[in-house]
Structures are given as C-alpha cells and as structure tokens.
Design a protein around this motif. Structure first.
Motif, PDB file in Angstrom:
ATOM      1  N   PHE A  28     -11.816  -4.152   4.690  1.00  0.00           N
ATOM      2  CA  PHE A  28     -10.768  -3.138   4.622  1.00  0.00           C
ATOM      3  C   PHE A  28      -9.868  -3.508   3.448  1.00  0.00           C
ATOM      4  CE2 PHE A  28     -12.185  -2.965   8.977  1.00  0.00           C
ATOM      5  CZ  PHE A  28     -12.110  -1.624   9.319  1.00  0.00           C
ATOM      6  N   PRO A  29      -9.793  -2.657   2.413  1.00  0.00           N
ATOM      7  CA  PRO A  29      -9.061  -3.036   1.200  1.00  0.00           C
ATOM      8  C   PRO A  29      -7.552  -3.088   1.396  1.00  0.00           C
ATOM      9  CG  PRO A  29      -9.857  -0.782   1.046  1.00  0.00           C
ATOM     10  CD  PRO A  29     -10.454  -1.350   2.288  1.00  0.00           C
ATOM     11  N   THR A  30      -6.908  -3.854   0.561  1.00  0.00           N
ATOM     12  CA  THR A  30      -5.460  -4.019   0.598  1.00  0.00           C
ATOM     13  C   THR A  30      -4.747  -2.710   0.267  1.00  0.00           C
ATOM     14  OG1 THR A  30      -5.688  -6.330  -0.082  1.00  0.00           O
ATOM     15  CG2 THR A  30      -3.525  -5.311  -0.395  1.00  0.00           C
ATOM     16  N   GLY A  31      -3.684  -2.430   1.007  1.00  0.00           N
ATOM     17  CA  GLY A  31      -2.809  -1.315   0.680  1.00  0.00           C
ATOM     18  C   GLY A  31      -3.357   0.067   0.963  1.00  0.00           C
ATOM     19  N   LYS A  32      -4.480   0.166   1.665  1.00  0.00           N
ATOM     20  CA  LYS A  32      -5.064   1.455   2.001  1.00  0.00           C
ATOM     21  C   LYS A  32      -4.783   1.793   3.463  1.00  0.00           C
ATOM     22  CE  LYS A  32      -7.237   2.264  -1.949  1.00  0.00           C
ATOM     23  NZ  LYS A  32      -6.967   3.455  -2.801  1.00  0.00           N
ATOM     24  N   SER A  33      -4.627   3.081   3.740  1.00  0.00           N
ATOM     25  CA  SER A  33      -4.512   3.555   5.115  1.00  0.00           C
ATOM     26  C   SER A  33      -5.878   4.110   5.509  1.00  0.00           C
ATOM     27  CB  SER A  33      -3.436   4.631   5.231  1.00  0.00           C
ATOM     28  OG  SER A  33      -3.350   5.097   6.556  1.00  0.00           O
ATOM     29  N   VAL A  34      -6.584   3.372   6.355  1.00  0.00           N
ATOM     30  CA  VAL A  34      -7.974   3.679   6.674  1.00  0.00           C
ATOM     31  C   VAL A  34      -8.077   4.265   8.081  1.00  0.00           C
ATOM     32  CG1 VAL A  34     -10.324   2.771   6.842  1.00  0.00           C
ATOM     33  CG2 VAL A  34      -8.695   1.735   5.235  1.00  0.00           C
ATOM     34  N   ALA A  35      -8.624   5.466   8.193  1.00  0.00           N
ATOM     35  CA  ALA A  35      -8.902   6.052   9.504  1.00  0.00           C
ATOM     36  C   ALA A  35     -10.150   5.406  10.075  1.00  0.00           C
ATOM     37  CB  ALA A  35      -9.101   7.555   9.378  1.00  0.00           C
ATOM     38  N   LEU A  36     -10.079   4.959  11.317  1.00  0.00           N
ATOM     39  CA  LEU A  36     -11.248   4.402  12.004  1.00  0.00           C
ATOM     40  C   LEU A  36     -11.738   5.451  12.993  1.00  0.00           C
ATOM     41  CD1 LEU A  36     -13.167   2.068  12.536  1.00  0.00           C
ATOM     42  CD2 LEU A  36     -11.479   1.120  14.126  1.00  0.00           C
ATOM     43  N   LYS A 167       7.005   5.669   5.564  1.00  0.00           N
ATOM     44  CA  LYS A 167       7.891   4.711   4.916  1.00  0.00           C
ATOM     45  C   LYS A 167       7.248   3.339   4.843  1.00  0.00           C
ATOM     46  CE  LYS A 167      11.842   3.412   3.127  1.00  0.00           C
ATOM     47  NZ  LYS A 167      12.251   3.901   1.779  1.00  0.00           N
ATOM     48  N   ARG A 168       6.626   2.920   5.913  1.00  0.00           N
ATOM     49  CA  ARG A 168       5.958   1.616   5.923  1.00  0.00           C
ATOM     50  C   ARG A 168       4.776   1.595   4.957  1.00  0.00           C
ATOM     51  NH1 ARG A 168       9.578  -1.896   7.066  1.00  0.00           N
ATOM     52  NH2 ARG A 168      10.252  -1.982   9.249  1.00  0.00           N
ATOM     53  N   MET A 169       4.080   2.717   4.826  1.00  0.00           N
ATOM     54  CA  MET A 169       2.899   2.761   3.965  1.00  0.00           C
ATOM     55  C   MET A 169       3.238   2.657   2.483  1.00  0.00           C
ATOM     56  SD  MET A 169       0.322   2.659   5.923  1.00  0.00           S
ATOM     57  CE  MET A 169       1.437   1.634   6.929  1.00  0.00           C
ATOM     58  N   GLU A 170       4.529   2.748   2.147  1.00  0.00           N
ATOM     59  CA  GLU A 170       4.925   2.545   0.753  1.00  0.00           C
ATOM     60  C   GLU A 170       4.674   1.109   0.314  1.00  0.00           C
ATOM     61  OE1 GLU A 170       8.979   3.715   0.406  1.00  0.00           O
ATOM     62  OE2 GLU A 170       8.606   5.824   0.888  1.00  0.00           O
ATOM     63  N   ASP A 171       4.662   0.178   1.278  1.00  0.00           N
ATOM     64  CA  ASP A 171       4.508  -1.242   0.945  1.00  0.00           C
ATOM     65  C   ASP A 171       3.416  -1.929   1.757  1.00  0.00           C
ATOM     66  OD1 ASP A 171       6.878  -1.351  -0.853  1.00  0.00           O
ATOM     67  OD2 ASP A 171       7.978  -0.978   1.009  1.00  0.00           O
ATOM     68  N   ALA A 172       2.625  -1.178   2.508  1.00  0.00           N
ATOM     69  CA  ALA A 172       1.642  -1.791   3.401  1.00  0.00           C
ATOM     70  C   ALA A 172       0.413  -0.915   3.526  1.00  0.00           C
ATOM     71  CB  ALA A 172       2.269  -2.023   4.782  1.00  0.00           C
ATOM     72  N   GLY A 173      -0.588  -1.431   4.235  1.00  0.00           N
ATOM     73  CA  GLY A 173      -1.779  -0.673   4.566  1.00  0.00           C
ATOM     74  C   GLY A 173      -1.856  -0.472   6.065  1.00  0.00           C
ATOM     75  N   ALA A 174      -2.899   0.215   6.511  1.00  0.00           N
ATOM     76  CA  ALA A 174      -3.041   0.483   7.945  1.00  0.00           C
ATOM     77  C   ALA A 174      -4.495   0.746   8.282  1.00  0.00           C
ATOM     78  CB  ALA A 174      -2.187   1.669   8.362  1.00  0.00           C
ATOM     79  N   ILE A 175      -4.819   0.519   9.547  1.00  0.00           N
ATOM     80  CA  ILE A 175      -6.078   0.976  10.128  1.00  0.00           C
ATOM     81  C   ILE A 175      -5.681   1.857  11.303  1.00  0.00           C
ATOM     82  CG2 ILE A 175      -8.267   0.341  11.184  1.00  0.00           C
ATOM     83  CD1 ILE A 175      -8.018  -2.384   9.794  1.00  0.00           C
TER      84      ILE A 175
END
Length: 222
Positions: A28-36, A167-175
């Motif tokens: 899972f790449p850094t800084g991406k918001s990935v739908a699982l 707001k969090r996704m401006e500086d982070a990633g997510a799954i």
C-alpha cells in the motif's frame, strides 16, 4: 508505505476452515487513500486488523514506514467499565498525545453529550463507532484504517466525518473499507479488490468498482 510480506491468515469458524490470505505479498503506497473492496466474508475487516497489528498472522508479517491507526470503527480496545472520557485519555497516553486536547476534540466531534462521561458498555453500536472514529481522527497517524464508519449517524454527522477525513488526508494516507461506490469515489485515490485471498490494485477507481461488481454477480468460490 505498508508492505505485506508472504502474509497468511486462516482460522476456524462455525462454518469451517477460513483462509483470509495465503502467502500474500502487496504494498500500500505512502500517502494514498486506498479503497479495500470485497464481497461480504472476503476478509476485509480481518485484513485491517492484521495491518493494524490487533490480530496476529498465521505466518508472514506486515511492515510499515510510518504510524498506523487501529481500525476506525473497531472498539475492542476500549474498556467497557471506563467512560468515554477515560477511554480517550487512555488511548492518548498510549500514543503519546496530549490527553486534554484529545478529550476536547473527541467531545466536540463525537456528539455523545452526557454519554461521553458514562461507561462504554452502555453505548449503542453507533455511539461506539462515533467514539472510535473521534479518537482515531484526533491522533495524527501516517495511515488511517477506516471500516465503514462514515455510514454511522445522520447526514450532518456523515458530512462532518468526511470533512475531518479530508483534513487528515492532506498529510496522511488511508485504507478504507466501504460498500458504497459513492464513498469510494469521494474518499479514495486508488483501490484494491480482495477476493479468494488475493489483492489486485487499481489506480483507476472505476475499474476497481467494475471488478468488484463482477465478483458480486458470481457465487463465491469454496
């Protein structure tokens, strides 16, 4: 970056032997918001718990270059006899963040009213998810694990949840685990489809949704 190295997880259920993944390697790449994405029972929530480290793999390992939240919506780490405030303070100390600041954030966000100072065991499932989401979003993780929490609450609360997530996704990633194509398109920049223990990644969100819809249209194997 979150890397799965030959990850294997299987366990017994009432319906028999269940394999979530077998020698799975993926990144899972850094800084991406990935739908699982995946059908019910594919193991999406279990995969989040494996990545978070709240359950152990049968073999293999998960490696990360940054901090990872516990799965938002998962309230198993909260003590049932402690109040929402006390649980929030405990998590704050666990992750080394300011306790008062986190309590103030969660109290404002979760909208639990007097229940925030009542034992966690008295909470409804929706209230538990609100507390979990508020505590997680109040801590600056590098990757957030989100499990359908944006489906909790009324329209105004969902709108607020998405705004905080953005707001969090401006500086982070997510799954993000969600069954809503709208939320996939709204929250995520790429997707991965989990089927029969395999993960297939897509940069094209629409292609991932199409693959997922195709899986839903055919019976599950095994």
């Amino acid at each position: 970056m979150i890397q799965l190295d030959n990850l294997t997880k299987h366990f017994w259920t009432k319906s028999g032997y269940k394999t979530i993944c077998e020698d799975l390697s993926a990144t899972f790449p850094t800084g991406k918001s990935v739908a699982l994405l995946g059908r019910n029972g594919a193991g999406k929530s279990t995969m989040l718990k494996l990545i978070a480290g709240t359950i152990r793999p049968t073999r293999g390992r998960v490696r990360s270059t940054g901090s990872i939240s516990y799965p938002v919506g998962f309230s198993g780490s909260f003590h049932p006899d402690l109040t929402g405030v006390q649980n929030t303070r405990f998590v704050a100390r666990l992750y080394g963040v300011d306790t008062d600041m986190l309590v103030d954030f969660v109290e404002d966000f979760a909208e639990l009213g007097p229940h925030f100072r009542m034992p966690f065991r008295t909470y409804s499932s929706g209230m538990r998810s609100r507390l979990s989401f508020g505590v997680s979003m109040g801590i600056p993780f590098d990757t957030y694990l989100v499990d359908e929490v944006t489906a909790v609450g009324d329209g105004a609360f969902r709108h607020k949840s998405v705004a905080v997530f953005d707001k969090r996704m401006e500086d982070a990633g997510a799954i993000v685990v969600t069954h809503s194509p709208h939320m996939v398109r709204r929250l995520c920049t790429m997707a991965a489809v989990l089927e029969d223990g395999e993960l297939i990644f897509y940069d094209d969100i629409e292609a991932a949704i199409e693959h997922h819809d195709h899986n839903l249209a055919v019976p599950a194997s095994g």
